[in-house]
Design a protein around this motif. Structure first.
Motif, short mmCIF file in Angstrom:
data_model
loop_
_atom_site.label_atom_id
_atom_site.label_comp_id
_atom_site.label_asym_id
_atom_site.label_seq_id
_atom_site.Cartn_x
_atom_site.Cartn_y
_atom_site.Cartn_z
N SER A 234 51.21 61.72 68.91
CA SER A 234 51.79 62.78 69.74
C SER A 234 52.07 64.04 68.93
O SER A 234 52.54 65.04 69.48
CB SER A 234 53.10 62.29 70.36
OG SER A 234 54.02 61.92 69.34
N LEU A 235 51.80 64.00 67.61
CA LEU A 235 52.04 65.14 66.71
C LEU A 235 53.46 65.69 66.88
O LEU A 235 53.67 66.90 66.96
CB LEU A 235 51.00 66.24 66.93
CG LEU A 235 49.55 65.87 66.61
CD1 LEU A 235 48.62 67.05 66.89
CD2 LEU A 235 49.40 65.43 65.16
N HIS A 236 54.43 64.76 66.98
CA HIS A 236 55.86 65.11 67.11
C HIS A 236 56.21 65.73 68.46
O HIS A 236 57.29 66.31 68.61
CB HIS A 236 56.31 66.07 65.99
CG HIS A 236 56.02 65.57 64.62
ND1 HIS A 236 56.71 64.53 64.04
CD2 HIS A 236 55.09 65.96 63.70
CE1 HIS A 236 56.23 64.31 62.83
NE2 HIS A 236 55.24 65.14 62.59
N GLY A 237 55.31 65.64 69.44
CA GLY A 237 55.50 66.33 70.70
C GLY A 237 55.92 65.45 71.87
O GLY A 237 56.33 64.30 71.70
N GLU A 260 54.74 57.89 61.89
CA GLU A 260 55.39 59.05 61.24
C GLU A 260 55.41 60.28 62.16
O GLU A 260 56.17 61.23 61.91
CB GLU A 260 54.64 59.43 59.95
CG GLU A 260 54.61 58.33 58.92
CD GLU A 260 53.37 57.43 59.05
OE1 GLU A 260 53.00 56.79 58.04
OE2 GLU A 260 52.77 57.36 60.16
N GLN A 261 54.57 60.28 63.20
CA GLN A 261 54.49 61.45 64.09
C GLN A 261 54.98 61.15 65.49
O GLN A 261 54.84 61.97 66.40
CB GLN A 261 53.04 61.95 64.13
CG GLN A 261 52.54 62.41 62.77
CD GLN A 261 51.07 62.80 62.76
OE1 GLN A 261 50.26 62.25 63.51
NE2 GLN A 261 50.71 63.75 61.91
N PRO A 269 56.96 68.26 60.92
CA PRO A 269 57.01 68.14 59.45
C PRO A 269 55.76 67.58 58.78
O PRO A 269 55.57 67.82 57.59
CB PRO A 269 58.21 67.20 59.23
CG PRO A 269 58.35 66.42 60.50
CD PRO A 269 57.94 67.37 61.58
N THR A 270 54.91 66.84 59.50
CA THR A 270 53.77 66.20 58.83
C THR A 270 52.47 66.97 58.98
O THR A 270 51.42 66.51 58.52
CB THR A 270 53.56 64.77 59.37
OG1 THR A 270 53.21 64.86 60.76
CG2 THR A 270 54.80 63.92 59.21
N LEU A 282 45.01 65.87 62.56
CA LEU A 282 44.72 64.46 62.85
C LEU A 282 44.48 63.62 61.58
O LEU A 282 44.01 62.49 61.66
CB LEU A 282 43.52 64.34 63.78
CG LEU A 282 43.70 64.95 65.19
CD1 LEU A 282 42.48 64.72 66.04
CD2 LEU A 282 44.94 64.40 65.89
N THR A 283 44.83 64.19 60.42
CA THR A 283 44.59 63.49 59.15
C THR A 283 45.23 62.10 59.13
O THR A 283 44.60 61.10 58.76
CB THR A 283 45.14 64.33 57.96
OG1 THR A 283 44.47 65.59 57.96
CG2 THR A 283 44.89 63.63 56.65
N MET A 284 46.49 62.01 59.51
CA MET A 284 47.20 60.73 59.47
C MET A 284 46.62 59.75 60.49
O MET A 284 46.50 58.54 60.21
CB MET A 284 48.69 60.94 59.72
CG MET A 284 49.37 61.75 58.63
SD MET A 284 51.13 62.01 58.94
CE MET A 284 51.79 60.52 58.24
#
Length: 575
Positions: A234-237, A260-261, A269-270, A282-284
């Motif tokens: 969700s990229l923190h969303g 983590e996201q 933050p990531t 999308l690296t992680m």
């Protein structure tokens, strides 16, 4: 540093008793310590663009704050009363994970309620597509989302939706803007009527999830769903509020969330940018996919209207698809499903935009379905649905990683699009294929279309002037030849003309005016220049194509197309 008098006049207004002490203090500090920032904060009024209003948070007329949003909301309240006389007016309000989104949403709710308007306010952050759905579900007259989409953490924004669930379009947008501009800050009514503010959550969530599953599911066998290995972030969303529940309820049991996201966080933050258009975001997720041997990666932006999709290529390597590729995959699948079910009768259409891949037109032709093309922004696709009620909307998208499945939501919708792309991937895997192979098969059928985007950021007053100069040069001195190919046609959407450079003939464009230029070359290449409506950027879109006789030759053809794009960029001195 010298500051222009017109800017100082605005500053003095904001130092009047209309504004609170906190605002006065921040302005006073800027006057002494940061006059450049003061100038940037007041040199213009923040404007509505293709996706509503977005800007940096802070004090001033060119910033997102209590007063700029309060003024917007007061103007919309006045306009609603004028547009819907003698009705009990209703609005729905949602907000994302950004700093101050919840606070700003409450201020907006306060102003609406102070004007006697019933407010349905989400009790927590929710995806933007759920707001569009809720607005229609609750039969509201308008809706607001507090979000800056994928912009950096210092930004926030304000999207306005109308009765049909779509964003504001002409003539309402210009009429509302005029009413807002005519208002003084002393005319904003901030005194909330709490009795008119109702918090909404689970009931709407359930209806939205059920609607999404109904619209984006296509008879995928349970075993195929269970066999699909999905990585999702969700990229923190806000999509964390909906997508896991949708996928679970739809039968996808092997969904791996990037831990983590998964927690909403306005600092993101990531990632450098919470934008799934950028591979770095999308690296992680890609690392987790390789660890787990996943088939597909899906990542969404903070307000969950766009999605990035990564799939395994024929060598087993994860690659990020671009927005045009995901759009043609999803559109082709929908058309095929509708045809199988006997639902294509000649009264259907798909939607796209002028800067997106021309391959959408080829898909429409193949299935005898009209492809309507509008300006950038999903509000124009939503307007097509409203303007042609006799036609059924199948689906559509734009190159900027957005897609809309059916018409239950009238904006780009990463929740439904995530389920749809999982349906395609699950069915492909069950048949010994993959999303990537399905894409290559489409290229064999319709030609290999390759798109590329260059986005140049030009901040502040100087940046805006630089962008204006670039567009002026392209208009006044149009290129006659690019990469050895003659320019056949130039479309200028600002003056609504399409000029054939071979014959000199000029046609009138029927699409609304916009600051966009498109060059068409004799080999089918398409080059578009467009300043962003929501960010300090100018964007150049490139589309090239060649026939593909077999999947085996895909790498060779793609290499040719990549080289062609590089040559064009070099010749236009864009990098």
């Amino acid at each position: 540093m010298h500051i222009e008098q017109n800017i100082l006049d605005k500053v003095n207004v904001w130092l009047s008793p209309i504004f609170d002490e906190k605002t006065h203090k921040e302005i006073t500090e800027m006057m002494t310590s940061s006059p450049k920032e003061l100038e940037e904060s007041f040199y213009k009024n923040l404007e509505f663009g293709t996706g509503g209003m977005r800007g940096i948070m802070g004090v001033g007329t060119n910033r997102i704050n209590k007063y700029t949003l309060g003024k917007n909301t007061q103007g919309i309240s006045d306009y609603m009363k004028k547009s819907f006389p003698n009705e009990q007016l209703k609005v729905a309000i949602a907000y994302d994970c950004r700093h101050n989104s919840d606070t700003l949403a409450k201020i907006v709710a306060d102003v609406f309620s102070a004007n006697g308007i019933k407010v349905y306010l989400f009790s927590e952050m929710r995806p933007t597509p759920e707001l569009s759905f809720a607005l229609k579900y609750l039969k509201c007259h308008a809706g607001i989302v507090l979000t800056a989409s994928h912009n950096p953490p210092e930004y926030n924004g304000y999207k306005v939706y109308w009765q049909d669930g779509g964003q504001l379009v002409p003539p309402q947008d210009a009429e509302i803007i005029q009413m807002i501009e005519e208002l003084g800050y002393d005319q904003i009514n901030f005194k909330a009527n709490e009795k008119l503010i109702e918090h909404i959550d689970k009931k709407i969530d359930e209806a939205f999830i059920n609607s999404t599953i109904e619209n984006a599911s296509f008879n995928t066998p349970a075993q195929a769903k269970e066999n699909l290995n999905v990585v999702y972030t969700s990229l923190h969303g806000t999509s964390i509020k909906s997508i896991p529940d949708v996928l679970s309820k739809a039968g996808y049991t092997n969904v791996n969330i990037v831990p983590e996201q998964a927690i909403p966080d306005g600092n993101f933050p990531t990632v450098k940018s919470p934008n799934p258009e950028e591979p770095e975001a999308l690296t992680m997720a890609l690392a987790l996919a390789d660890k787990l041997g996943a088939d597909i990666v899906v990542g969404t932006d903070p307000d969950s209207d766009r999605l990035g999709v990564a799939v395994r290529d024929n060598d087993g390597k994860m690659i990020l698809l671009n927005g045009n590729q995901t759009m043609v995959l999803m559109t082709a699948f929908l058309l095929e499903q509708w045809q199988k079910e006997g639902r294509i009768t000649g009264n259907e259409f798909i939607g796209s935009t002028i800067v997106s891949t021309p391959m959408m037109l080829e898909l429409g032709t193949a299935y005898n379905v009209e492809c309507k093309v509008g300006l950038t922004g999903f509000k124009w696709i939503a307007k097509m649905i409203k303007d042609f009620p006799e036609l059924k909307f199948i689906g559509g998208g734009e190159e900027s990683f957005g897609f809309m499945v059916g018409d239950a939501v009238r904006d780009k919708d990463a929740v439904a699009a995530t389920l749809l792309v999982c349906e395609i991937a699950a069915q492909a895997k069950a048949h010994g294929s993959s999303l990537y192979k399905e894409l290559l098969n489409l290229y064999v059928d319709f030609g290999f279309y390759k798109e590329y985007l260059i986005s140049m950021t030009k901040k502040g007053i100087e940046g805006a002037a630089e962008i204006q100069t670039m567009m002026l040069e392209l208009r006044q001195n149009p290129l006659k030849e690019i990469n050895g190919q003659r320019v056949l046609m130039v479309e200028d959407y600002q003056n609504s003309t399409a000029k054939n450079l071979f014959t000199g003939e000029t046609e009138t464009l029927k699409i609304p005016k916009s600051n966009v230029l498109i060059y068409y070359l004799e080999d089918g290449t398409k080059i578009c220049a467009r300043p962003s409506g929501t960010e300090p950027k100018i964007k150049f879109y490139f589309s090239v194509n060649e026939p593909l006789d077999s999947v085996e030759h895909a790498k060779e053809v793609e290499k040719n197309l990549d080289q062609k794009i590089k040559n064009i960029i070099a010749e236009m001195h864009l990098q």
